[in-house]
Motif scaffolding. Structure first.
Motif, PDB file in Angstrom:
ATOM      1  N   ARG A 197       5.831   3.541  -8.293  1.00  0.00           N
ATOM      2  CA  ARG A 197       5.152   4.427  -9.256  1.00  0.00           C
ATOM      3  C   ARG A 197       4.958   3.737 -10.600  1.00  0.00           C
ATOM      4  O   ARG A 197       3.911   3.884 -11.239  1.00  0.00           O
ATOM      5  CB  ARG A 197       5.961   5.716  -9.430  1.00  0.00           C
ATOM      6  N   ARG A 219       0.830  -1.197   0.000  1.00  0.00           N
ATOM      7  CA  ARG A 219       0.000   0.000   0.000  1.00  0.00           C
ATOM      8  C   ARG A 219       0.868   1.252   0.000  1.00  0.00           C
ATOM      9  O   ARG A 219       1.927   1.303   0.629  1.00  0.00           O
ATOM     10  CB  ARG A 219      -0.924   0.019   1.217  1.00  0.00           C
ATOM     11  N   GLU A 220       0.356   2.274  -0.640  1.00  0.00           N
ATOM     12  CA  GLU A 220       1.102   3.530  -0.778  1.00  0.00           C
ATOM     13  C   GLU A 220       1.393   4.173   0.572  1.00  0.00           C
ATOM     14  O   GLU A 220       2.481   4.700   0.788  1.00  0.00           O
ATOM     15  CB  GLU A 220       0.293   4.488  -1.658  1.00  0.00           C
ATOM     16  N   GLU A 221       0.420   4.148   1.486  1.00  0.00           N
ATOM     17  CA  GLU A 221       0.621   4.827   2.767  1.00  0.00           C
ATOM     18  C   GLU A 221       1.757   4.184   3.566  1.00  0.00           C
ATOM     19  O   GLU A 221       2.520   4.871   4.241  1.00  0.00           O
ATOM     20  CB  GLU A 221      -0.676   4.825   3.597  1.00  0.00           C
ATOM     21  N   TYR A 257       4.520  11.620  -5.924  1.00  0.00           N
ATOM     22  CA  TYR A 257       5.285  12.527  -6.785  1.00  0.00           C
ATOM     23  C   TYR A 257       5.918  13.656  -5.970  1.00  0.00           C
ATOM     24  O   TYR A 257       7.067  14.036  -6.223  1.00  0.00           O
ATOM     25  CB  TYR A 257       4.379  13.109  -7.863  1.00  0.00           C
ATOM     26  N   GLN A 272       0.220  12.057 -16.591  1.00  0.00           N
ATOM     27  CA  GLN A 272      -0.944  11.640 -15.814  1.00  0.00           C
ATOM     28  C   GLN A 272      -2.040  12.693 -15.820  1.00  0.00           C
ATOM     29  O   GLN A 272      -3.220  12.376 -15.993  1.00  0.00           O
ATOM     30  CB  GLN A 272      -0.520  11.340 -14.375  1.00  0.00           C
ATOM     31  N   ASP A 273      -1.670  13.971 -15.633  1.00  0.00           N
ATOM     32  CA  ASP A 273      -2.678  15.021 -15.428  1.00  0.00           C
ATOM     33  C   ASP A 273      -2.854  15.960 -16.620  1.00  0.00           C
ATOM     34  O   ASP A 273      -3.842  16.700 -16.675  1.00  0.00           O
ATOM     35  CB  ASP A 273      -2.303  15.869 -14.212  1.00  0.00           C
ATOM     36  N   ASN A 310       2.119   0.961 -10.247  1.00  0.00           N
ATOM     37  CA  ASN A 310       0.802   1.264  -9.680  1.00  0.00           C
ATOM     38  C   ASN A 310       0.351   2.652 -10.110  1.00  0.00           C
ATOM     39  O   ASN A 310       1.156   3.505 -10.475  1.00  0.00           O
ATOM     40  CB  ASN A 310       0.854   1.230  -8.140  1.00  0.00           C
ATOM     41  N   VAL A 355      -0.624   5.992  -8.700  1.00  0.00           N
ATOM     42  CA  VAL A 355      -0.261   6.569  -7.407  1.00  0.00           C
ATOM     43  C   VAL A 355      -0.856   7.963  -7.250  1.00  0.00           C
ATOM     44  O   VAL A 355      -1.234   8.621  -8.218  1.00  0.00           O
ATOM     45  CB  VAL A 355       1.277   6.634  -7.237  1.00  0.00           C
ATOM     46  N   SER A 356      -0.905   8.410  -5.997  1.00  0.00           N
ATOM     47  CA  SER A 356      -1.407   9.748  -5.692  1.00  0.00           C
ATOM     48  C   SER A 356      -0.307  10.778  -5.892  1.00  0.00           C
ATOM     49  O   SER A 356       0.864  10.449  -6.087  1.00  0.00           O
ATOM     50  CB  SER A 356      -1.906   9.801  -4.250  1.00  0.00           C
ATOM     51  N   HIS A 357      -0.685  12.047  -5.780  1.00  0.00           N
ATOM     52  CA  HIS A 357       0.291  13.119  -5.903  1.00  0.00           C
ATOM     53  C   HIS A 357       1.298  13.111  -4.757  1.00  0.00           C
ATOM     54  O   HIS A 357       2.390  13.666  -4.892  1.00  0.00           O
ATOM     55  CB  HIS A 357      -0.426  14.481  -5.968  1.00  0.00           C
ATOM     56  N   ASP A 358       0.934  12.467  -3.642  1.00  0.00           N
ATOM     57  CA  ASP A 358       1.860  12.415  -2.504  1.00  0.00           C
ATOM     58  C   ASP A 358       3.163  11.714  -2.884  1.00  0.00           C
ATOM     59  O   ASP A 358       4.244  12.100  -2.427  1.00  0.00           O
ATOM     60  CB  ASP A 358       1.204  11.684  -1.324  1.00  0.00           C
TER      61      ASP A 358
END
Length: 417
Positions: free
Chosen positions: A193, A164-166, A203, A229-230, A196, A198-201
């Motif tokens: 990365r 998990r990312e966290e 990056y 991605q964005d 998966n 992933v969130s901006h956290d």
């Protein structure tokens, strides 16, 4: 009005009217109603009240579930911590080796900064369980105790089982701040990365680590991934900035040629590298996009700069016609006025008109050294040597003699005088 909108205020009145209920009043309530109240208090995060309810339920029934809920409410309210620890320890003596007790005692001890006791309970927990949630919980005790390698090892085992990312971000923070393993942290983040979404956290952490390592290629790669991605233009700007910082204009050009979203920036980079033929191929497209007369003037500049024979009369007329068309369409930018006027003067197409055009440019920027140089050259072509000399001396005094064109003009005008 829906039933929910009527019922919710009534329910809230019920919940919070009982907040002030004393322990004596709770004593009068049946077990079923206490259970309902406890659940509602939990739902609305009234943990002080749920603590009192579950405490009463445990005292009345001796059921372990209520003791555990009592301790959980104490933990959530950050109140009655010592009392909950005492009650749990007392129950633990009678019912030893229950893993639920370890899971509660660790965060309770950490809440009141009894780190040593928390680590003792963590060791007991690790003897009883290898579940990821328990490894994660135990790691907190070692982290608080400053045993960073031990905490990191436990989190790594959790991550290997449940990537998990966290968990990864917590590991990376430890590696970055406490164990001096920022390069390894980068490798872990990059691997995660690539495998998966992933969130901006992730990056943001990568960017911070790359900045700390002064790794421009890493920063560039991260912004490219964010942009992919964005598709956010702010990341495109950062990408170009990184290329410029690296002095890799060709890299920026290659990227923008593939991206095709900012041809205006690509055009400027072509000019910077003096890729005039490429810029010429692009300038008509830019004009089609926004019909800005600037691009007509720009084409005039490119035609001249791309020409092998700078004295070719047909080419010079083509250049002049582009400037005249741009001006007729309302473009009076001093940059193009100066280029147009200087062409008229230097190629002796119409020196008088060229001087007038330069004077219009100087209205916009009266102290521009390059415009003053052009005007001095115009006076020289008219053999007005004194006027040319005064202007050119000012240019040399302010700018010096480093640019070949200024040197050429200065030498010619001095001889004229």
């Amino acid at each position: 009005m829906s039933w929910y909108r009527i019922a919710l205020p009534l329910l809230m009145v019920f919940i919070f009217s009982t907040v002030m209920s004393s322990a004596k009043e709770i004593m009068k309530i049946s077990e079923d109603e206490l259970i309902m109240r406890g659940l509602l208090y939990d739902e609305y995060k009234a943990y002080e009240n749920s603590y009192q309810v579950y405490k009463r339920l445990y005292d009345d029934t001796g059921e372990e579930i209520y003791l555990f809920k009592e301790a959980t409410s104490a933990l959530m309210s950050r109140n009655h911590i010592l009392e909950s620890i005492t009650r749990l320890k007392r129950w633990d003596k009678v019912n030893p080796n229950r893993i639920e007790v370890r899971r509660l005692l660790i965060p309770l001890y950490l809440t009141i900064r009894q780190v040593k006791n928390a680590t003792i309970e963590a060791e007991h927990l690790l003897e009883q369980s290898k579940e990821p949630m328990d490894l994660d919980l135990a790691s907190n005790s070692f982290l608080y105790a400053g045993k960073f390698k031990r905490a990191l090892d436990l989190l790594n085992r959790v991550y290997e089982t449940v990537p998990r990312e966290e968990i990864l971000l917590r590991m990376v923070d430890i590696m970055d701040e406490f164990t001096g393993e920022s390069k390894k942290a980068i490798q872990l983040l990059e691997t995660h990365r690539r495998m998966n979404i992933v969130s901006h956290d992730v990056y943001v952490k990568l960017l911070l680590l790359y900045q700390k390592e002064k790794d421009i290629d890493g920063i560039l790669g991260t912004y490219k991934a964010l942009y992919k991605q964005d598709n956010d233009e702010q990341y495109l700007t950062k990408i170009i900035d990184a290329y410029i910082y690296k002095r890799d204009i060709d890299g920026a050009i290659t990227f923008l040629e593939a991206d095709q979203s900012r041809n205006d920036i690509l055009y400027e980079l072509y000019k910077t590298k003096k890729y005039f033929s490429k810029a010429l191929a692009l300038v008509d497209k830019l004009y089609e996009e926004d019909q800005n007369s600037k691009w007509i003037a720009e084409k005039g500049v490119l035609i001249f700069e791309n020409s092998e024979d700078k004295n070719d009369k047909k080419m010079i007329q083509d250049v002049i016609s582009h400037f005249e068309k741009a001006i007729a369409l309302g473009n009076d930018d001093s940059i193009y006025l100066n280029y147009y006027g200087y062409t008229l003067i230097d190629k002796e197409v119409n020196v008088k008109k060229g001087i007038n055009v330069i004077e219009n440019a100087l209205i916009q920027q009266p102290d521009n050294i390059y415009y003053l140089d052009s005007l001095a050259w115009g006076y020289y072509k008219q053999r007005k040597c004194d006027k040319a000399y005064k202007l050119m001396k000012r240019v040399v005094d302010e700018e010096g003699l480093e640019e070949p064109e200024i040197i050429e003009h200065w030498n010619a005008i001095r001889q004229c005088k």
